[in-house]
Design a protein around this motif. Structure first.
Motif, PDB file in Angstrom:
ATOM      1  N   GLY A  18      36.724  39.581  49.284  1.00 25.59           N
ATOM      2  CA  GLY A  18      37.670  39.234  48.222  1.00 25.59           C
ATOM      3  C   GLY A  18      37.729  37.733  48.001  1.00 25.59           C
ATOM      4  N   ARG A  19      37.654  36.952  49.067  1.00 26.98           N
ATOM      5  CA  ARG A  19      37.631  35.489  48.933  1.00 26.98           C
ATOM      6  C   ARG A  19      36.333  35.042  48.270  1.00 26.98           C
ATOM      7  NH1 ARG A  19      36.995  33.011  53.622  1.00 26.98           N
ATOM      8  NH2 ARG A  19      38.061  31.092  53.031  1.00 26.98           N
ATOM      9  N   MET A  20      35.244  35.660  48.662  1.00 26.79           N
ATOM     10  CA  MET A  20      33.961  35.330  48.054  1.00 26.79           C
ATOM     11  C   MET A  20      33.956  35.696  46.568  1.00 26.79           C
ATOM     12  SD  MET A  20      30.200  36.776  49.145  1.00 26.79           S
ATOM     13  CE  MET A  20      28.693  36.256  48.305  1.00 26.79           C
ATOM     14  N   ALA A  21      34.518  36.848  46.244  1.00 26.63           N
ATOM     15  CA  ALA A  21      34.562  37.281  44.846  1.00 26.63           C
ATOM     16  C   ALA A  21      35.357  36.298  43.994  1.00 26.63           C
ATOM     17  CB  ALA A  21      35.161  38.688  44.759  1.00 26.63           C
ATOM     18  N   ALA A  22      36.483  35.820  44.524  1.00 26.22           N
ATOM     19  CA  ALA A  22      37.279  34.839  43.785  1.00 26.22           C
ATOM     20  C   ALA A  22      36.502  33.541  43.601  1.00 26.22           C
ATOM     21  CB  ALA A  22      38.593  34.570  44.521  1.00 26.22           C
ATOM     22  N   TRP A  23      35.765  33.139  44.618  1.00 26.68           N
ATOM     23  CA  TRP A  23      34.943  31.922  44.547  1.00 26.68           C
ATOM     24  C   TRP A  23      33.843  32.086  43.487  1.00 26.68           C
ATOM     25  CZ3 TRP A  23      29.810  30.648  45.427  1.00 26.68           C
ATOM     26  CH2 TRP A  23      29.512  29.309  45.656  1.00 26.68           C
ATOM     27  N   LEU A  24      33.193  33.242  43.488  1.00 34.20           N
ATOM     28  CA  LEU A  24      32.145  33.496  42.499  1.00 34.20           C
ATOM     29  C   LEU A  24      32.719  33.562  41.088  1.00 34.20           C
ATOM     30  CD1 LEU A  24      30.148  36.227  44.449  1.00 34.20           C
ATOM     31  CD2 LEU A  24      29.301  33.943  43.860  1.00 34.20           C
ATOM     32  N   ALA A  25      33.917  34.134  40.953  1.00 38.51           N
ATOM     33  CA  ALA A  25      34.535  34.249  39.628  1.00 38.51           C
ATOM     34  C   ALA A  25      34.828  32.885  39.032  1.00 38.51           C
ATOM     35  CB  ALA A  25      35.820  35.072  39.734  1.00 38.51           C
ATOM     36  N   ARG A  26      35.219  31.943  39.875  1.00 39.01           N
ATOM     37  CA  ARG A  26      35.489  30.578  39.379  1.00 39.01           C
ATOM     38  C   ARG A  26      34.212  29.879  38.939  1.00 39.01           C
ATOM     39  NH1 ARG A  26      39.034  30.741  43.883  1.00 39.01           N
ATOM     40  NH2 ARG A  26      37.610  29.487  45.174  1.00 39.01           N
ATOM     41  N   ARG A  27      33.075  30.458  39.272  1.00 34.70           N
ATOM     42  CA  ARG A  27      31.773  29.880  38.930  1.00 34.70           C
ATOM     43  C   ARG A  27      30.948  30.881  38.120  1.00 34.70           C
ATOM     44  NH1 ARG A  27      34.094  28.364  43.279  1.00 34.70           N
ATOM     45  NH2 ARG A  27      33.974  26.204  44.048  1.00 34.70           N
ATOM     46  N   ASP A  28      31.626  31.610  37.259  1.00 38.66           N
ATOM     47  CA  ASP A  28      30.954  32.651  36.488  1.00 38.66           C
ATOM     48  C   ASP A  28      29.828  32.076  35.640  1.00 38.66           C
ATOM     49  OD1 ASP A  28      30.583  35.292  35.486  1.00 38.66           O
ATOM     50  OD2 ASP A  28      31.664  34.723  33.671  1.00 38.66           O
ATOM     51  N   GLY A  29      29.970  30.845  35.203  1.00 43.68           N
ATOM     52  CA  GLY A  29      28.917  30.228  34.413  1.00 43.68           C
ATOM     53  C   GLY A  29      27.627  30.060  35.191  1.00 43.68           C
ATOM     54  N   THR A  30      27.712  29.969  36.510  1.00 43.86           N
ATOM     55  CA  THR A  30      26.528  29.818  37.358  1.00 43.86           C
ATOM     56  C   THR A  30      25.962  31.158  37.793  1.00 43.86           C
ATOM     57  OG1 THR A  30      27.323  27.700  38.205  1.00 43.86           O
ATOM     58  CG2 THR A  30      25.668  28.857  39.539  1.00 43.86           C
ATOM     59  N   TYR A  31      26.847  32.079  38.193  1.00 41.30           N
ATOM     60  CA  TYR A  31      26.380  33.323  38.802  1.00 41.30           C
ATOM     61  C   TYR A  31      26.425  34.525  37.866  1.00 41.30           C
ATOM     62  CZ  TYR A  31      26.793  30.445  42.952  1.00 41.30           C
ATOM     63  OH  TYR A  31      26.658  29.435  43.859  1.00 41.30           O
ATOM     64  N   GLY A  32      27.309  34.503  36.870  1.00 40.15           N
ATOM     65  CA  GLY A  32      27.351  35.578  35.893  1.00 40.15           C
ATOM     66  C   GLY A  32      27.754  36.925  36.441  1.00 40.15           C
ATOM     67  N   LEU A  33      28.568  36.916  37.486  1.00 36.76           N
ATOM     68  CA  LEU A  33      28.992  38.179  38.101  1.00 36.76           C
ATOM     69  C   LEU A  33      30.382  38.612  37.656  1.00 36.76           C
ATOM     70  CD1 LEU A  33      27.645  37.425  41.674  1.00 36.76           C
ATOM     71  CD2 LEU A  33      26.800  39.221  40.167  1.00 36.76           C
ATOM     72  N   GLY A  34      31.029  37.811  36.833  1.00 35.78           N
ATOM     73  CA  GLY A  34      32.357  38.148  36.357  1.00 35.78           C
ATOM     74  C   GLY A  34      33.290  36.963  36.449  1.00 35.78           C
TER      75      GLY A  34
END
Length: 527
Positions: free
Chosen positions: A289-305
């Motif tokens: 869940g912490r990783m998902a929030a981190w990835l979400a803040r960088r959606d422009g880089t990872y495109g996962l949501g």
């Protein structure tokens, strides 16, 4: 820790290692090392240390131990200071005049002898990890702060019985053949379970006289004989992962011989492997869940949501998709199925950047070769061949024997299958990475569990808020069971305390003054 069987998943969670052996369908044979035979020169009295020359390593081997290129010369310099020897101990401590085995010991003497405070014994992880070079690798060479511990303390390392340069036996674990990638069916799970039962029975029956003596309590008793042989009235303890449980047992058995203890990534005060798996799986999904929030803040880089919920849903969908349609790449030794995706979701924060790239690549991957980040993280061989001349860092036989000698869960297949189905259902992003949650079915030797006791000695329990290898709640359970002071590390990285300079400074200050704060930040989340 991917494409794994239940034995591998649980063993590596206990050991705190990232390796990929396949062991569930193992066959087992035993070859006793020379040091496991009786030592005719030993007696039932107190042994002294039999000092000898330390081993020499090539630069290639030194680098394989995790030593950076610019520290190879420093490693060699420290090895010139390191003292190496053996201490003879009873194989069976209830029969002190019987068969003897050798325990390999090392010592890095304090550099400020005039102000020497005593000795700190480093307790390695596992069970089954080597601690022979820990005075160099975990103390003097780790960072400037940890190097300071060696100014006023001798640093003691050792290989526990069953490991490395100490007496050991070896069960040979042979792969059962390639497993079908994709969704784990009940039929396939039954084959894995049955193969593991057969392997455990063959291993456990191969040398029960030796394997039955591989317990945490016996390692603790060995350590106390090492203390005596070194002429120390008391030991200070610095334990990591399984070494924290060893520290608990040592303090319980020898409270009068224990001065201070700092235990990092605390094990639970119990040894049920089924509960270990459940707690670890829950913690892994929480940390995702912490990783998902981190990835979400960088959606422009990872495109996962753009939200944590969307990222969670996307990764869970990837797990299902790759289980339904696994992919095989010509440059990877393993297929990519749902377990591989779940493994990426289970990475700690030091790997979020690379894991995020790999997850993003898997959403759109085409072609016959693996995308770069996928290959980087999932391309390691399933079984690594030891480098010639390299010391043993993990003994899998000792890992299995100690875990199973102390585990009274030993689930039957129906229970294991039910637990697996619940695990995958409850943890849609990370659950598939665990495999069938069993390790010890069929182990033929009796359960032997240590009794933990409170003592008045100083004890610090370093728990990491978000990690899954040593769940933070285990730290609190241990405090309730045996006392101590909780030192909270605000990260998700196993045994990171001595690696982070500010935290390491607290560790050294504790051993010098007996004082400890409430905690430290630990490993930083990537920006």
């Amino acid at each position: 820790m991917t494409h794994r069987t239940s034995l591998t998943a649980l063993a590596l969670a206990l050991a705190g290692l990232a390796a990929h052996p396949s062991a569930a369908g193992a066959t087992a044979t035993v070859a006793a090392s020379a040091s496991a035979t009786a030592n005719p020169s030993s007696s039932s009295g107190v042994s002294s240390v039999q000092w000898k020359s330390c081993p020499a390593y090539s630069d290639e081997v030194i680098r394989s131990l995790g030593v950076a290129e610019d520290k190879v010369a420093a490693f060699r310099s420290l090895m010139k200071r390191l003292e190496c020897g053996t201490v003879s101990v009873p194989l069976n401590h209830r029969d002190p005049s019987g068969r003897k085995i050798d325990i390999a010991v090392t010592r890095l003497a304090a550099t400020d002898e005039a102000h020497r405070l005593g000795a700190v014994a480093v307790l390695p992880g596992g069970p089954g990890n080597s601690g022979y070079l820990d005075p160099v690798l975990r103390a003097a060479l780790r960072n400037e702060e940890m190097a300071g511990l060696n100014e006023r303390y001798d640093i003691i390392g050792f290989d526990p019985r069953g490991v490395g340069n100490s007496a050991k036996v070896a069960c040979t674990f042979s792969p059962a053949g390639p497993q079908e990638p994709g969704t784990l069916t009940k039929e396939a799970a039954r084959k894995i379970y049955d193969a593991q039962v057969a392997a455990n029975q063959k291993c456990g029956r191969s040398d029960p006289a030796f394997l039955g003596q591989l317990t945490t309590e016996n390692v603790a008793k060995d350590l106390d004989l090492v203390r005596t042989a070194l002429g120390e009235s008391k030991l200070n303890l610095l334990g990591f992962s399984w070494g924290t449980y060893l520290g608990m047992v040592y303090r319980s058995l020898f409270p009068g011989h224990t001065r201070q203890a700092f235990l990092d990534s605390v094990a639970p005060p119990w040894t049920r492997i089924d509960e270990h798996a459940k707690d670890s799986a829950e913690a892994a999904e929480r940390n995702f869940g912490r990783m998902a929030a981190w990835l979400a803040r960088r959606d422009g880089t990872y495109g996962l949501g753009a939200t944590a919920r969307t990222v969670r849903e996307e990764v869970a969908k990837l797990v299902r998709a790759y289980d339904e349609s696994p992919k095989t790449y010509t440059d990877l030794q393993r297929p990519i199925d749902g377990s591989a995706v779940a493994d990426l979701a289970r990475r700690n924060s030091t790997e979020w950047v690379r894991a995020g790239k790999a997850l993003a690549e898997l959403r759109t991957a085409t072609g016959t070769t693996a995308p770069p980040a996928v290959k980087e993280l999932l391309g390691a061989p399933m079984m690594g061949t030891p480098m010639p001349g390299a010391p043993e860092t993990l003994n899998r036989t000792m890992n299995l024997a100690v875990a199973c000698n102390e585990d009274n869960s030993r689930a039957g297949f129906d229970t294991a299958w039910r637990d697996y189905q619940q695990l995958v259902k409850r943890h849609p992003a990370t659950g598939r990475s665990w495999g069938l949650p069993v390790m010890c079915p069929g182990w033929p030797l009796p359960v032997q569990q240590a009794t933990l006791k409170r003592s008045s000695g100083s004890l610090v329990l370093a728990g990491h808020l978000h990690e899954f290898m040593s769940v933070y709640d285990w730290t609190l359970q241990t405090r309730r069971a045996i006392g101590g002071t909780v030192y909270t590390v605000a990260d998700d990285v196993h045994v990171s305390t001595t690696r982070v300079p500010k935290c390491a400074a607290d560790v050294v200050r504790y051993f010098e003054t007996g004082q400890i704060g409430k905690g430290c930040e630990g490993s930083a989340i990537p920006s």
